[in-house]
Design a protein around this motif. Structure first.
Motif, PDB file in Angstrom:
ATOM      1  N   MET A   1      14.180  20.199  12.228  1.00  0.00           N
ATOM      2  CA  MET A   1      13.931  19.789  13.610  1.00  0.00           C
ATOM      3  C   MET A   1      15.234  19.512  14.364  1.00  0.00           C
ATOM      4  N   LEU A   2      16.145  18.779  13.700  1.00  0.00           N
ATOM      5  CA  LEU A   2      17.417  18.454  14.350  1.00  0.00           C
ATOM      6  C   LEU A   2      18.214  19.707  14.666  1.00  0.00           C
TER       7      LEU A   2
ATOM      8  N   VAL B   1      16.990  21.269  17.825  1.00  0.00           N
ATOM      9  CA  VAL B   1      17.443  20.507  18.996  1.00  0.00           C
ATOM     10  C   VAL B   1      18.889  20.863  19.335  1.00  0.00           C
ATOM     11  N   VAL B   2      19.720  20.968  18.295  1.00  0.00           N
ATOM     12  CA  VAL B   2      21.134  21.315  18.520  1.00  0.00           C
ATOM     13  C   VAL B   2      21.251  22.697  19.151  1.00  0.00           C
ATOM     14  N   VAL B   3      20.493  23.649  18.656  1.00  0.00           N
ATOM     15  CA  VAL B   3      20.534  25.009  19.193  1.00  0.00           C
ATOM     16  C   VAL B   3      20.127  25.029  20.657  1.00  0.00           C
ATOM     17  N   VAL B   4      19.039  24.322  20.989  1.00  0.00           N
ATOM     18  CA  VAL B   4      18.547  24.297  22.372  1.00  0.00           C
ATOM     19  C   VAL B   4      19.554  23.611  23.281  1.00  0.00           C
ATOM     20  N   LEU B   5      20.054  22.437  22.853  1.00  0.00           N
ATOM     21  CA  LEU B   5      21.017  21.721  23.689  1.00  0.00           C
ATOM     22  C   LEU B   5      22.317  22.503  23.845  1.00  0.00           C
ATOM     23  N   SER B   6      22.727  23.208  22.826  1.00  0.00           N
ATOM     24  CA  SER B   6      23.939  24.026  22.920  1.00  0.00           C
ATOM     25  C   SER B   6      23.760  25.116  23.964  1.00  0.00           C
ATOM     26  N   ALA B   7      22.588  25.725  23.971  1.00  0.00           N
ATOM     27  CA  ALA B   7      22.310  26.762  24.964  1.00  0.00           C
ATOM     28  C   ALA B   7      22.316  26.184  26.374  1.00  0.00           C
ATOM     29  N   VAL B   8      21.756  24.977  26.530  1.00  0.00           N
ATOM     30  CA  VAL B   8      21.721  24.338  27.850  1.00  0.00           C
ATOM     31  C   VAL B   8      23.138  24.019  28.328  1.00  0.00           C
ATOM     32  N   VAL B   9      23.959  23.451  27.431  1.00  0.00           N
ATOM     33  CA  VAL B   9      25.333  23.097  27.809  1.00  0.00           C
ATOM     34  C   VAL B   9      26.142  24.344  28.160  1.00  0.00           C
ATOM     35  N   ALA B  10      26.018  25.387  27.357  1.00  0.00           N
ATOM     36  CA  ALA B  10      26.749  26.628  27.638  1.00  0.00           C
ATOM     37  C   ALA B  10      26.311  27.230  28.967  1.00  0.00           C
ATOM     38  N   ALA B  11      25.002  27.193  29.232  1.00  0.00           N
ATOM     39  CA  ALA B  11      24.490  27.746  30.490  1.00  0.00           C
ATOM     40  C   ALA B  11      24.954  26.918  31.683  1.00  0.00           C
ATOM     41  N   ALA B  12      24.976  25.591  31.524  1.00  0.00           N
ATOM     42  CA  ALA B  12      25.424  24.720  32.615  1.00  0.00           C
ATOM     43  C   ALA B  12      26.889  24.971  32.950  1.00  0.00           C
ATOM     44  N   LEU B  13      27.703  25.200  31.926  1.00  0.00           N
ATOM     45  CA  LEU B  13      29.116  25.485  32.152  1.00  0.00           C
ATOM     46  C   LEU B  13      29.319  26.848  32.803  1.00  0.00           C
TER      47      LEU B  13
ATOM     48  N   ALA C   1      26.016  16.624  15.064  1.00  0.00           N
ATOM     49  CA  ALA C   1      24.578  16.731  14.806  1.00  0.00           C
ATOM     50  C   ALA C   1      24.269  17.917  13.897  1.00  0.00           C
ATOM     51  N   ALA C   2      24.987  19.016  14.101  1.00  0.00           N
ATOM     52  CA  ALA C   2      24.786  20.186  13.246  1.00  0.00           C
ATOM     53  C   ALA C   2      25.180  19.882  11.806  1.00  0.00           C
TER      54      ALA C   2
END
Length: 295
Positions: free
Chosen positions: A1-2, A5-17, A50-51
């Motif tokens: 599960m963790l 979450v890391v994969v999804v949040l990483s994608a969000v951060v990369a997209a935001a940048l 987290a990873a």
């Protein structure tokens, strides 16, 4: 599960940048995001930790993606070497702080090695103005902004950048190497959800620059717009940010105690920036921006 979450949040951060300029302005969220954009990189070590806790190589690889995006965007800023060399003009700009009782000391320390200093949030006849009058032969204050110079100033005029009263000025500095047209501006404030006035004053500043035929132009001041804010693109180009080509690092100026963004700018054209940086300003909530130029 963790790991998921890391994969999804990483994608969000990369997209935001990478795609921050594609995000529509939502309730003033985007100016805040873009003002703090370099700091988003701090999410990367958290994601890597987290990873590691998840013991997932997939999550670790995903966490590296926003790190690579951040490095592509800002790595050159940290690795940049100022051009250096001889300079013909040294300038600075500082928001002295309207409630700063030590503003005289603030400008004295900033201006001692400069040829031109722009100041904002001045109190007419206050400590900052009095100190600068002792240090510079030529000066032109307008309302709460002013320009002090070691060289004669001509064609001085107050300017309204859409605020309904003059909080900007234009002057021509007659230096030994040639004339430089100088704008000093304190643009409208920008707060989350309330950027319309700032955006209008930026547009007015651009119109003034576009209409100016001068060979050399300096725009100094508190523009209430971060270097990474998409709205600053209205001025760069046609002007160039001195910190972006001759500065060492990000050059954050606000808040003074722990600067996280840069609303104070030195923009130019028709010259070569040799150095740029930041200087402390006693008692102000801003640090000063300084730069040197070769004609």
């Amino acid at each position: 599960m963790l790991s998921r979450v890391v994969v999804v949040l990483s994608a969000v951060v990369a997209a935001a940048l990478a795609g921050h300029r594609l995000i529509p302005s939502l309730g003033g969220f985007t100016p805040v995001l873009e003002s703090l954009l370099p700091w988003i990189g701090l999410a990367v070590p958290v994601l890597l930790l987290a990873a590691a806790l998840a013991r997932s190589t997939v999550a670790a690889a995903a966490a590296l993606v926003p790190g690579l995006v951040w490095a592509a965007m800002f790595g050159s800023t940290l690795l940049r070497t100022p051009p250096g060399g001889a300079s013909d003009l040294s300038v600075g700009t500082v928001n002295v702080g309207v409630r700063n009782d030590a503003s005289g000391e603030a400008v004295r320390a900033v201006a001692k090695d400069l040829d031109l200093l722009a100041a904002q949030e001045l109190t007419p006849g206050g400590p900052a103005a009095k100190q600068l009058n002792k240090m510079f032969k030529y000066h032109y204050p307008v309302s709460t902004v002013g320009l002090w110079s070691r060289y004669p100033l001509s064609r001085t005029e107050p300017l309204d950048v859409g605020l309904g009263w003059p909080r900007a000025l234009r002057a021509v500095a007659e230096t030994p190497k040639g004339k430089v047209t100088v704008y000093v501006m304190h643009l409208a404030s920008a707060r989350p959800g309330h950027t319309a006035s700032r955006d209008a004053s930026l547009a007015r500043a651009r119109a003034l620059v576009d209409a100016d035929p001068s060979k050399r132009i300096l725009l100094l001041g508190d523009l209430n717009t971060a270097t990474t804010d998409r709205n600053l693109r209205g001025l760069t180009p046609p002007l160039t940010d001195a910190q972006s080509v001759a500065g060492d690092g990000f050059g954050f100026t606000w808040p003074a105690e722990f600067p996280v963004t840069r609303p104070d700018h030195i923009l130019f054209k028709g010259m070569e920036a040799t150095e740029a940086g930041v200087a402390p300003a006693t008692g102000s909530d801003h640090r000063a921006a300084i730069a040197s130029f070769r004609f």
